[in-house]
Design an enzyme around this catalytic site. Structure first.
Site, mmCIF file in Angstrom:
data_model
loop_
_atom_site.group_PDB
_atom_site.id
_atom_site.type_symbol
_atom_site.label_atom_id
_atom_site.label_comp_id
_atom_site.label_asym_id
_atom_site.label_seq_id
_atom_site.Cartn_x
_atom_site.Cartn_y
_atom_site.Cartn_z
ATOM 1 N N GLU A 217 0.895 -1.165 0.000
ATOM 2 C CA GLU A 217 0.000 0.000 0.000
ATOM 3 C C GLU A 217 0.928 1.209 0.000
ATOM 4 O O GLU A 217 1.556 1.519 0.995
ATOM 5 C CB GLU A 217 -0.914 -0.046 1.229
ATOM 6 C CG GLU A 217 -1.950 1.051 1.264
ATOM 7 C CD GLU A 217 -1.481 2.219 2.105
ATOM 8 O OE1 GLU A 217 -1.180 3.281 1.511
ATOM 9 O OE2 GLU A 217 -1.416 2.079 3.324
ATOM 10 N N CYS B 275 -1.253 8.847 2.950
ATOM 11 C CA CYS B 275 -1.086 8.269 1.616
ATOM 12 C C CYS B 275 -2.350 8.430 0.788
ATOM 13 O O CYS B 275 -2.322 8.251 -0.429
ATOM 14 C CB CYS B 275 -0.683 6.805 1.720
ATOM 15 S SG CYS B 275 -1.759 5.839 2.779
#
Length: 684
Positions: free
Chosen positions: A259, A298
């Protein structure tokens, strides 16, 4: 933990302090040393072996429900220590609101998986997936998929920006699957993760070996992986590429989930003009994504796509809102944005901004200067929010360069197709949002952008009150994205659990498959008993226990009475001539629900007893018509027995088949009941 103490690793069943000084970790607000970071002396191979040899077997002894209850206990325990975690989180530069996203979000993941484990998974150590597949004409050769936990360790390498949520969102599905975890935190905020793990280990809730902590560099950790291990990584796309190509990960086909940071976008719809709720929501969300966690997410919005003729008014509205954001010491209640995690991180953001500025211009903020409240702007890693505007959206920089901080770029688009094209220029994103009340525009953009995004939020006045926002992953949904975002998926409810399990196709005869799965399979033996199954307590029931009841004749009077009583006067039940013209029937037929009702009347045992309630039917299919004069027989078989942990009852799933006098099945379905356990002290 002292203010300059070395962080300890918890490996092989013991806490281990490093013998050297290691790397100093600094308070993001004051610049003072908080701790030291080193894993010198840790035997990483032994830690992995401890997880495989001690933690794995302990977890595999537990059922999904038992693991879920441990997660619930752990979440409740950590909830009692939230204030301590909030206070330590402030040293990472986080405001109280930021800390709640991290800490409470992590606890929410534990609670969610605890709930899903009890509601969606069996009280068993094996997960049966999908239906039984017939593999032969005679019904004596069948197949089904079984999922069992990998017999290795889930190595979890986390990023610095979410030191509580990050470890917990990886740990919860791994634990529920039956796989032990080894957590490797990022150095910048490792002191918060270390305290989290201390609280968990001190609680004594988890079986030994199911959670380990490596506070230091990974060293040769990956060299000791096996094909039964798993790596889950969160961090930069560059590091993800490096880890993915590690010789052991490639050579042994180690499962690898990444991720990674990505250039996420938010798209303002053409319908969202100034003064509409959607315009205001877009501006508010953009500013929030720039300033929450100082933009160190993120999933944060890096590209704000707006209609070309509206970029001036959007820029002005965002500037006005950013102008009200106070930056400084997160302990001050007036502060709305804290510090970046480290001074090094601030320099990294400034370098990114220089590249972005080549493609546009800054319309708010100064990368080199910021006024702060209750803090020193240079000793702490403080930075102003920075909004850029790039009038040429085709320039490469906004779609390739990420400044991982409070930075976003406004980009104009021409139409829906252009917006989709620009969104895809990020080459894979974790999250995107479309802010619009126009269903046509939303459909066009969502379907066009879905292939390059892991998650898409549609935001408008309808859902704004409950929406968790663009940047908030939820444990029920997948978190990940294609391409630059890493190509992985985390969480996603039971999907995240299955990532830690091996799916195996088992081919066997019905009786053997039933023994393997603990579920009755068509073709497996049925057991007739002298005692009606509904008179048995949960412990006394066995898979395969069967009652056959009937026959009962269905009359035309029954059909007409049911139609009058329920109001269901559909022509196939009431009009002989019309029913004859129906190619499926050729005459009047009984209601399907009349058949189900008669079946219940046949198999039920009416007196009070262990069966507490019927709570539903599943997989109901009407397979053939029932005509006036037909005789119905029902066969009810205990298909699955699921004791509920900590309760005095469990669930029983009954296979139900209703047949006519000619042996043709007219209906099949599962009946779901709640059945009491034996009263304490009573023998079966």
């Amino acid at each position: 933990m002292g203010t300059t103490a070395p962080l300890r690793s918890y490996v092989s069943g013991a806490w281990q302090a490093p013998p050297d000084e290691g790397v100093p970790l600094l308070d993001a607000v004051t610049g003072e040393q908080v701790a030291r970071f080193s894993a010198t002396g840790v035997d990483r191979a032994a830690a992995l072996e401890h997880g495989r040899r001690v933690g794995g077997p302990a977890l595999r002894e537990l059922t999904f429900h038992q693991r879920a209850l441990l997660l619930k206990r752990l979440a409740a325990h950590l909830r009692e220590h939230r204030q301590e975690l909030y206070e330590l989180s402030a040293r990472t530069g986080a405001t109280l609101a930021d800390s709640k996203i991290d800490v409470d979000g992590g606890l929410g993941v534990l609670f969610t998986y605890a709930s899903k484990g009890r509601r969606e998974l069996p009280n068993d150590t094996v997960l049966v997936e999908g239906d039984v597949e017939p593999l032969g004409k005679g019904g004596t050769f069948v197949g089904q998929h079984l999922c069992t936990p990998l017999r290795g360790v889930a190595v979890q390498i986390n990023a610095f920006n979410f030191p509580v949520w990050g470890p917990l969102e990886k740990f919860a599905p791994a634990f529920l699957a039956g796989m032990p975890s080894l957590v490797k935190p990022a150095p910048q905020t490792a002191y918060l993760t270390a305290r989290l793990v201390e609280l968990i280990i001190e609680s004594g809730i988890l079986p030994e070996g199911t959670l380990q902590l490596l506070c230091g560099e990974p060293g040769d950790l990956l060299d000791h992986l096996t094909e039964q291990d798993l790596v889950a990584f969160t961090g930069s796309a560059a590091t993800a590429r490096l880890l993915r190509t590690h010789p052991v990960i490639v050579g042994r086909a180690v499962r690898f989930n990444a991720e990674a940071d990505s250039l996420n976008c938010s798209i303002l719809g053409p319908d969202a003009t100034s003064g509409t709720p959607e315009f205001d929501l877009f501006v508010k969300q953009l500013v929030a994504e720039m300033t929450v966690k100082a933009g160190q997410k993120c999933t944060a919005i890096r590209r704000a796509l707006v209609p070309a003729d509206r970029i001036d008014e959007v820029a002005e509205a965002v500037r006005a809102r950013l102008g009200r954001v106070t930056v400084g010491n997160p302990a001050n209640p007036d502060v709305r944005m804290g510090a970046l995690a480290t001074l090094e991180q601030r320099e990294e953001v400034r370098r990114g901004l220089k590249a972005l500025a080549d493609a546009g211009r800054i319309v708010f903020g100064d990368p080199e200067r910021v006024e702060v409240v209750d803090a020193d702007a240079e000793r702490g890693a403080f930075m102003s929010p920075v909004l850029l505007r790039a009038d040429d959206p085709e320039r490469a920089e906004p779609h390739e360069v990420e400044a991982f901080g409070p930075v976003s770029t406004l980009l104009p688009y021409r139409d829906a197709d252009h917006a989709v094209e620009l969104a895809a220029r990020g080459r894979g994103s974790l999250a995107g949002s479309v802010v619009s009340a126009d269903p046509g525009f939303v459909r066009h953009v969502v379907l066009g952008a879905a292939s390059s995004h892991g998650r898409l939020l549609v935001l408008n006045a309808e859902d704004a009150g409950e929406s968790t926002g663009h940047g908030s992953p939820l444990p029920m949904l997948v978190h990940g994205g294609p391409g630059r975002a890493g190509g992985g998926e985390e969480m996603g409810g039971v999907r995240g659990v299955l990532h830690h399990m091996q799916r195996t196709a088992v081919q066997a005869g019905p009786s053997m498959l039933s023994a393997l799965t603990g579920r009755w399979v068509p073709g497996a033996p049925r057991t007739g008993t002298d005692v009606h199954p509904f008179r048995k307590h949960l412990e006394d029931l066995r898979v395969g226990d069967t009652v056959v009841a009937g026959p009962r004749t269905v009359t035309l009077e029954d059909i007409e009475h049911f139609a009058e009583f329920t109001g269901d006067t559909f022509y196939a039940h009431m009009d002989e001539e019309a029913a004859k013209r129906n190619p499926f029937f050729g005459g009047r037929v009984a209601h399907g629900y009349l058949v189900v009702s008669f079946a219940a009347g046949l198999f039920v045992s009416p007196e009070p007893g262990p069966v507490l309630a019927n709570y539903g039917l599943e997989n109901l299919r009407f397979l053939a018509p029932t005509f006036p004069g037909d005789e119905l027989t029902v066969t009810l078989t205990a298909k699955q027995i699921t004791p509920r942990e900590g309760a005095d009852y469990g669930e029983v799933r009954w296979d139900t088949e209703v047949t006519r006098q000619d042996g043709v099945a007219v209906a099949e379905y599962d009946v779901l009941t709640l059945v009491a356990k034996r009263p304490e002290g009573k023998e079966g």
